[in-house]
Design a protein around this motif. Sequence first.
Motif, PDB file in Angstrom:
ATOM      1  N   LYS A 296      48.470  49.621  82.700  1.00  0.00           N
ATOM      2  CA  LYS A 296      48.809  48.247  82.136  1.00  0.00           C
ATOM      3  C   LYS A 296      50.179  47.786  82.696  1.00  0.00           C
ATOM      4  O   LYS A 296      50.386  46.786  83.091  1.00  0.00           O
ATOM      5  CB  LYS A 296      48.851  48.088  80.568  1.00  0.00           C
ATOM      6  N   LEU A 297      51.163  48.757  82.466  1.00  0.00           N
ATOM      7  CA  LEU A 297      52.505  48.861  82.790  1.00  0.00           C
ATOM      8  C   LEU A 297      52.748  48.474  84.258  1.00  0.00           C
ATOM      9  O   LEU A 297      53.332  47.316  84.736  1.00  0.00           O
ATOM     10  CB  LEU A 297      53.350  49.912  82.611  1.00  0.00           C
ATOM     11  N   VAL A 298      52.045  49.280  85.090  1.00  0.00           N
ATOM     12  CA  VAL A 298      52.211  49.168  86.687  1.00  0.00           C
ATOM     13  C   VAL A 298      51.681  47.672  87.046  1.00  0.00           C
ATOM     14  O   VAL A 298      52.353  47.164  87.901  1.00  0.00           O
ATOM     15  CB  VAL A 298      51.521  50.420  87.141  1.00  0.00           C
ATOM     16  N   ARG A 299      50.463  47.582  86.648  1.00  0.00           N
ATOM     17  CA  ARG A 299      49.980  46.254  87.040  1.00  0.00           C
ATOM     18  C   ARG A 299      50.736  44.947  86.480  1.00  0.00           C
ATOM     19  O   ARG A 299      51.297  44.167  87.346  1.00  0.00           O
ATOM     20  CB  ARG A 299      48.659  45.711  86.477  1.00  0.00           C
ATOM     21  N   HIS A 300      51.052  45.091  85.424  1.00  0.00           N
ATOM     22  CA  HIS A 300      52.229  44.078  84.934  1.00  0.00           C
ATOM     23  C   HIS A 300      53.429  43.857  85.632  1.00  0.00           C
ATOM     24  O   HIS A 300      53.897  42.737  86.279  1.00  0.00           O
ATOM     25  CB  HIS A 300      52.444  44.279  83.488  1.00  0.00           C
TER      26      HIS A 300
ATOM     27  N   ALA B 128      58.640  52.194  77.350  1.00  0.00           N
ATOM     28  CA  ALA B 128      57.454  51.277  76.744  1.00  0.00           C
ATOM     29  C   ALA B 128      56.103  52.099  76.976  1.00  0.00           C
ATOM     30  O   ALA B 128      55.196  52.102  76.040  1.00  0.00           O
ATOM     31  CB  ALA B 128      57.401  50.355  77.636  1.00  0.00           C
ATOM     32  N   TRP B 129      56.211  52.879  77.882  1.00  0.00           N
ATOM     33  CA  TRP B 129      54.952  54.060  78.421  1.00  0.00           C
ATOM     34  C   TRP B 129      54.667  55.024  77.371  1.00  0.00           C
ATOM     35  O   TRP B 129      53.651  54.892  76.880  1.00  0.00           O
ATOM     36  CB  TRP B 129      55.122  54.654  79.690  1.00  0.00           C
ATOM     37  N   VAL B 130      55.972  55.614  76.963  1.00  0.00           N
ATOM     38  CA  VAL B 130      55.733  56.614  75.828  1.00  0.00           C
ATOM     39  C   VAL B 130      55.921  55.974  74.662  1.00  0.00           C
ATOM     40  O   VAL B 130      55.954  57.028  73.498  1.00  0.00           O
ATOM     41  CB  VAL B 130      56.430  57.769  76.451  1.00  0.00           C
ATOM     42  N   ASN B 131      56.230  54.610  74.317  1.00  0.00           N
ATOM     43  CA  ASN B 131      56.321  54.379  73.142  1.00  0.00           C
ATOM     44  C   ASN B 131      57.847  55.097  72.535  1.00  0.00           C
ATOM     45  O   ASN B 131      57.645  55.257  71.391  1.00  0.00           O
ATOM     46  CB  ASN B 131      55.207  54.039  72.134  1.00  0.00           C
TER      47      ASN B 131
ATOM     48  N   ALA C 250      58.407  50.807  87.599  1.00  0.00           N
ATOM     49  CA  ALA C 250      56.699  51.100  87.735  1.00  0.00           C
ATOM     50  C   ALA C 250      56.357  51.773  89.029  1.00  0.00           C
ATOM     51  O   ALA C 250      55.421  52.545  88.644  1.00  0.00           O
ATOM     52  CB  ALA C 250      56.459  49.519  87.913  1.00  0.00           C
ATOM     53  N   LYS C 251      57.219  51.556  90.024  1.00  0.00           N
ATOM     54  CA  LYS C 251      56.722  52.666  91.306  1.00  0.00           C
ATOM     55  C   LYS C 251      56.986  54.118  90.925  1.00  0.00           C
ATOM     56  O   LYS C 251      56.072  54.855  91.259  1.00  0.00           O
ATOM     57  CB  LYS C 251      57.837  52.306  92.385  1.00  0.00           C
ATOM     58  N   ILE C 252      58.011  54.364  90.315  1.00  0.00           N
ATOM     59  CA  ILE C 252      58.082  56.103  89.858  1.00  0.00           C
ATOM     60  C   ILE C 252      57.120  56.187  88.879  1.00  0.00           C
ATOM     61  O   ILE C 252      56.473  57.341  88.990  1.00  0.00           O
ATOM     62  CB  ILE C 252      59.644  56.069  89.155  1.00  0.00           C
TER      63      ILE C 252
END
Lengths: 544, 450
Positions: free
Chosen positions: A427-431, A270-273, A388-390
């Motif tokens: 956004k990802l890490v927060r979510h 998701a991060w790099v689509n 998400a931690k990574i």
Amino acid sequence: MMGRPRKSLFLKVSPLLALIFGLGIGGCSHTHYTFRAEEPVQTLNDQRPSPVPQKTEFDLVEHMIASSVRYPVVETMDFYRELRSQDVNALDHVPASTWYTPRLGYQDVSSQSLVRGPEKAGPPQKPIKVTRAEPGQKIPTFMIQDARGYEYQLKFDPPESAEVGTAFHWIVNQIFWGFGYNVFENYLFFFSDSDIEISEHPDVDQTAVNFALWNASLTDDGRYRSIASLTPAGTPLGPVPARGTRKGDLNDVIPHENLRVLRALKVFSAWVNQTDIRTDNILDVYEGAPGEGYTRHYFQNFGGALGQHGLNNRWKWAGFEHFFSWPDMAKNLVQLGIPVKTWEKTDSDRTDPEAYFRADIFEPAEWKETVHFYPIQKSLPDDHYWAAKILSALTPEHLKALFKEVDLSKETYQDYLIETLLKRQDKLVRHYFSAVSPVEFVDFQDRSVMLADLARKTFSDLGSTAYQIRFFDRHGNEIAPALTLTAGSSAEFSVPLPENFIDGGLDYLRMDVNASRNGLAAPRNAEFHLSKEDEKPLLAGVLH
Amino acid sequence: MQKVNSILLVIGLTFCQVLSFPPALVSAEEKAVSTSVRNTEQQEKFTSDYFRYAANGIFYLPRHLTNLVLLGGEKTTATLSDPDFIEKVEDILYLYKRELAWFPIAFYSPSYKFYYGGGIYYSNPRLQTLARVALNDSDYWSLNYKTTYNVYMKNMRLESSFLFLWEKSDDMRYYGLGPDPKKDDRNKFISHSDQDYGTFTEKRRKLQWSTALHPAENWGFRYLGYYQRRSFEDSGDEENLRDVFDVSTIPGFSRGAPVSQIYNELSVFIDTRSKKKIISPGWRSEIYGGISSGLGNNKTNLVRSGLDAAAFIPVVRKDRIITPRVVLDWTDAINDQPIPFTEYPRQQTFRGTYDHELIRSDKVSVVPSIEYQWPLSHMLSAHLFFDYLAVGPSLGQIGWEDGLWAGGFGINFHYFDNEFGKIEFAAGTEGLLMTLSFGTPIHKNSRSEW
């Protein structure tokens, strides 16, 4: 004569009602994990000698129908609950294995080492010789042998993505190496006509080579731009099965849908689509002599990341929708297409690469790979949290170093990409931090345990935080009054341990921690399972 | 007792599930590995797990059967789409290079008949030629030959085509003239028949030639001409024409006597849509006018004209489209001879009946319709439609109140920008209708098939 009394509707449906009632109510009663007081496993024992396993082949149509049609239909009749990942150690980490090596988040990965990545043999040495070239490929590619005899696959930019196709492929390859995956040694490789020898060999289709070179993007000084992937030593076994295990592989015991390393792709991709997640982009290679070796799993083909998959197909929905999805289709049918989806509202040009990789309309929970990837469908919040931690360990410096290496000619586009990656990361890490209680064990103190709130460590704008802590014995009996702690200025906080665990005869303690933000409880607790060794507390297990 | 049986069944299946999956959710080997990796003494369990086993037991057979069926479909589709397979099939079908091929025909029509046959197809960028024969097991056969030649001149395209058709169709249905044939004085139904229609067999031979000039992508002119010869026979059914109608009142009907004609037509068409093979925003219109001259015993000379206009209006987004459409056809004799009953306008765009039914026949025919189409997924879209059909002896005498209607729902299948099929359900004055079509043009309204 009296007829046989008719069965009432209630009696007819009562077994079904009992079942539904049981599924609903039964879920309330829960036997928790308990852990042995042992050292956490740091390395999976999956390199035992195994016969060469069965090879697999990839068929795109079969893959698409199975993933999008068959599995979802059959699973409507499967009532098993989703399982936690099985490749996770007591501390909720993934041990090193033939799939994964702990890097970002577990050790200090410098920008330089991320740029180097898996480098061992280094880039191809000139002159190079074409050894295999097959006709009819959409994205031109062929095999070469360098001056030292190493075999590389040369790939070129797709016609729509001059320069960036190869650049993104290399950048995301290095990033996935940083995440801990096995990737090929990839190098941006520039060469001229004088560096290449096209041999007359039955495996070399001259037209394919000419086609590739004709379409290749060129540098300012007229050299061909390519990406060279070193073929890993060993026997290629084909794509990794998305479900179950590889037949004949003695080390492949955990079904792949239950592997956190694969489930975590929901976050990383998701991060790099990287919407083009397919099993043929994960290659299994048998390393070693037959009967003495084992299988290693390589992640490859990242050229579709950063929006390229959507751009090349003109799919503005890439990352927002699956290619085919029963629930989405049913929803669209009922809604008559009246609601306008977020991605539809963007009026950007279909040829604009930025339209396919955005942060403003990116919603982590809504991200979708193009064709359902089975392990992602099975992923759970603790898998996402681990990923998400990574991801949070990756810094702007890492990204700048990687982009500096590829040196895109459009500087503004490069800045846009870095900025977008950082926003999507945020956004990802927060979510995914908010989907669990992101609390980690730090240390034992005299009569207490020190914990750290990773969300507060990462973000300074979370508002008020409180921790609700409850204590249980190994049988699930609450053994001390619950505590509520309000977070102070530090992300770390100390929890006093119950007397009957420190001084009494209790040898096992489960501590459930719920981190609430602004009065809103986290959907999941963090569980810390404490045991004792020589009367001293010991962390036996962690769950998120 | 039945309740007890049901409970015992659930318990039995639960037991079977527990026995067949001892550690329930994972294999023994997987459990051993995961236990040793996590250092667990005990895995987490929920009471609901037992109910889940029971549910899985109950659905064991349906689940595995569904899986098998879908797996079969998946393997078949994969085999059919395998390039090697396709190449092998092409090797069988192609007779010369990749230009001349033969092909089999096999399809199941909406009227529940199985059609089969074969043909030969030749194609190069300029010339396409097709010859085919098709028949069903009882009441239809046709021979068809069509060739099209394209000439490109800068932005212009000149398309010429030639068609030969010879067909016999046993299942044609004629309902009579007028908006409400039962009340129309022009029809004389036989009193003992309660049928609304009479069936007949039609034999048709046709030579057609056309030339279309496309000065630009979006518009053009077409000249169409054909020679057509029809003959009629009793269908052999109980409700054939002479059992339902007094055939002397059916204009142009004479047993075995052919009705021949020469027809010449000019039309102008415009289509502003960027994608012609799927519904996309824009508008489309065609206006035509033609003259038919009777030959042989057909002394009737006819004039025909009409228009087909549709606006494809995007609402909400450009792929949600409302399409109001009107198809108006008019015909009239230009001498004092009656118009043969087969020469009245036919309404191929009305979706409430099958196209072998001459459901309403009169000099003027109007089919207004409205359709809303929206996407379901990237290969599927859905549409809702409402069609109305009204006819009358003149424009001012259209029997709107006696019109037929059909409303319905359908799903369209497309591959990128090409629609390749659809399934449609309609309900209306003519009852329920389901049509499944693949490879047919969208919303055809071809006067050449009248």
